[in-house]
Enzyme design. Structure first.
Site, PDB file in Angstrom:
ATOM      1  N   HIS A  77      34.215  45.788  40.225  1.00 32.44           N
ATOM      2  CA  HIS A  77      34.665  46.078  41.597  1.00 32.44           C
ATOM      3  C   HIS A  77      33.480  46.370  42.518  1.00 32.44           C
ATOM      4  O   HIS A  77      33.451  45.904  43.663  1.00 32.44           O
ATOM      5  CB  HIS A  77      35.645  47.251  41.608  1.00 32.44           C
ATOM      6  CG  HIS A  77      36.864  47.014  40.788  1.00 32.44           C
ATOM      7  ND1 HIS A  77      37.721  48.028  40.416  1.00 32.44           N
ATOM      8  CD2 HIS A  77      37.374  45.875  40.246  1.00 32.44           C
ATOM      9  CE1 HIS A  77      38.707  47.523  39.690  1.00 32.44           C
ATOM     10  NE2 HIS A  77      38.511  46.221  39.568  1.00 32.44           N
ATOM     11  N   HIS A 233      43.750  40.981  43.744  1.00 33.83           N
ATOM     12  CA  HIS A 233      42.858  41.745  42.871  1.00 33.83           C
ATOM     13  C   HIS A 233      42.177  40.844  41.839  1.00 33.83           C
ATOM     14  O   HIS A 233      40.997  41.048  41.516  1.00 33.83           O
ATOM     15  CB  HIS A 233      43.594  42.875  42.154  1.00 33.83           C
ATOM     16  CG  HIS A 233      42.645  43.724  41.358  1.00 33.83           C
ATOM     17  ND1 HIS A 233      41.857  44.685  41.940  1.00 33.83           N
ATOM     18  CD2 HIS A 233      42.302  43.696  40.043  1.00 33.83           C
ATOM     19  CE1 HIS A 233      41.072  45.226  41.022  1.00 33.83           C
ATOM     20  NE2 HIS A 233      41.326  44.643  39.859  1.00 33.83           N
ATOM     21  N   ASP A 237      38.220  40.558  41.104  1.00 36.89           N
ATOM     22  CA  ASP A 237      37.584  40.609  39.787  1.00 36.89           C
ATOM     23  C   ASP A 237      36.698  39.389  39.552  1.00 36.89           C
ATOM     24  O   ASP A 237      35.600  39.502  38.998  1.00 36.89           O
ATOM     25  CB  ASP A 237      38.651  40.667  38.689  1.00 36.89           C
ATOM     26  CG  ASP A 237      39.173  42.075  38.437  1.00 36.89           C
ATOM     27  OD1 ASP A 237      38.564  43.039  38.931  1.00 36.89           O
ATOM     28  OD2 ASP A 237      40.192  42.198  37.729  1.00 36.89           O
ATOM     29  N   HIS A 260      38.470  38.597  32.514  1.00 37.15           N
ATOM     30  CA  HIS A 260      37.040  38.885  32.412  1.00 37.15           C
ATOM     31  C   HIS A 260      36.352  38.058  31.322  1.00 37.15           C
ATOM     32  O   HIS A 260      35.257  37.529  31.527  1.00 37.15           O
ATOM     33  CB  HIS A 260      36.820  40.370  32.133  1.00 37.15           C
ATOM     34  CG  HIS A 260      37.311  41.265  33.222  1.00 37.15           C
ATOM     35  ND1 HIS A 260      36.854  41.181  34.521  1.00 37.15           N
ATOM     36  CD2 HIS A 260      38.224  42.270  33.213  1.00 37.15           C
ATOM     37  CE1 HIS A 260      37.453  42.100  35.256  1.00 37.15           C
ATOM     38  NE2 HIS A 260      38.299  42.764  34.490  1.00 37.15           N
TER      39      HIS A 260
END
EC number: 3.5.1.108
Length: 304
Positions: A77, A233, A237, A260
């Site tokens: 973030h 969001h 990311d 991720h």
């Protein structure tokens, strides 16, 4: 186009979402061609860590970077704010092993960076430009990169959940458009919380720093900040994970249901296939991109 840094140092304090510990992070201006550098002080020793795809050592629920001396988790973030605002050079001094989660978004990082001010440096900006198509596929997860004069995302998520469902976001990322996703919070499911706690994760997690959903609804009393806060969001990311490259990326990125781990594997593939070229933006005229951003961002915050 000139490189940038921040005008003054700023400090953030908050809870680590996974450790539950109180953490401090201080951002300092850095000279031209420094890039993004993490520093961790342990005792009398200062350890330095430069983000790179190979520096990523864990991707479960967050991106963790490290070497033989230190690890720093939940970096995405903060890095998204730095890259989203097109800040080229900055030193990140961390007290602890995690970046504080703040409110679960990049809202506070972004606001404080803008309040600190962005400073232009004499050196010319450098980027890594996608020069050929590259596609990463793993199961249903997919990321495709194409040459493009800018940094553009076409992000799709698809959940079997009545609140999330199918969401898509197309965004040409600039310091101004980044504000439209900076406030989007991380999210998770109530059914997974107990297992995460047993595994030593989410020790600092709460409704103050995450959207939590049961099988039918959002349980946060205030609800959502945007109907499509979830895909916003995920785009946030992605920007943070792409900051593992030592220079900003330029390209068009189509992303489907990534996370991720897949973002990091995709970066390795970009490198392995020699799909990136170093470009110096010599011919680009520097404009003050930040002149009207802080008032605009204050207007965005007022709507939340």
């Amino acid at each position: 186009m000139q490189q940038t840094t921040i005008q003054r140092s700023i400090t953030f304090s908050g809870i680590g979402v996974h450790s539950g510990q109180c953490l401090n992070v201080t951002l300092h201006p850095a000279s031209e061609n420094t890039g993004i550098v993490f520093e961790v002080i342990t005792g009398d020793t200062r350890h330095t860590l430069i983000p790179s795809p190979s520096a990523v050592i864990a991707t479960k629920l967050a991106t963790t970077i490290g070497n033989k001396n230190i690890t720093i988790s939940t970096v995405e973030h903060l890095l998204a704010s730095i890259r989203g605002l097109e800040i080229d050079n900055i030193r990140i001094c961390v007290e602890g092993a995690e970046i504080p989660i703040m409110d679960g978004s990049a809202k506070i990082f972004t606001n404080e960076l803008l309040q600190a001010g962005i400073k232009y440096l004499p050196a010319t900006k450098k980027i890594l430009q996608v020069i050929k198509p590259v596609e990463f596929i793993k199961g249903e997860k997919r990321i495709r990169a194409l040459p493009y004069n800018g940094f553009k995302l076409d992000y799709t998520i698809n959940y079997i959940h009545p609140i999330i469902g199918h969401q898509r976001l197309v965004l040409d990322v600039t310091p101004t458009t980044f504000l439209s996703i900076a406030n989007a919070r991380t999210y998770g499911f109530l059914k997974d919380v107990e297992q995460m706690l047993k595994n030593g994760l989410a020790q600092g997690g709460s409704l103050e720093n995450a959207i939590v959903l049961d099988s039918t609804k959002v349980i946060n009393p205030e609800g959502l900040r945007y109907p499509d806060e979830f895909v916003r969001h995920k785009a946030l990311d992605f920007i943070g994970d792409m900051a593992m490259m030592h220079l900003p990326l330029q390209g068009y990125f189509e992303i489907y249901c990534s996370g991720h781990q897949h973002n990091n594997q995709f970066l390795h593939k970009l490198q392995d296939e020699n799909a990136l070229a170093l470009v110096t933006l010599e011919g680009e005229k520097t404009q003050n991109l930040y002149q009207n951003i802080t008032p605009l961002y204050n207007d965005v915050l007022a709507l939340l």
